[in-house]
Scaffold this motif. Sequence first.
Motif: not given
Length: 96
Positions: A51-57, A60-65
């Motif tokens: 699964r793809s996640f966005l990583q903050h500076e 922390s990982l976040h769902n792109p949706w």
Amino acid sequence: MGGQTVLVIGDNFREQLEKFRNTEFIAPSSPYLVPVSNLEAAKEEYATVKRSFLQHEDGSLHNPWDPQFMRVVEGREIQVARLYECVAAAERQYRL
């Protein structure tokens, strides 16, 4: 709470109605109660699917949706989106 009306024709009405009973009231030995386990399929999916996640500076990982990443599309973007949809429709139609 729901209700049903069933017409039973024949002498063995209990046997005919058995398949319509709620699962809370059905005997575990009933032939109409079929156990289903998706545990192995869920474990396999968990182990293999990426699964793809966005990583903050901060790491922390976040769902792109997530709603925090949504915004209102305005102005020129709307025209570009409509143009893109026309191109995508043409590709589907003509298989470009």
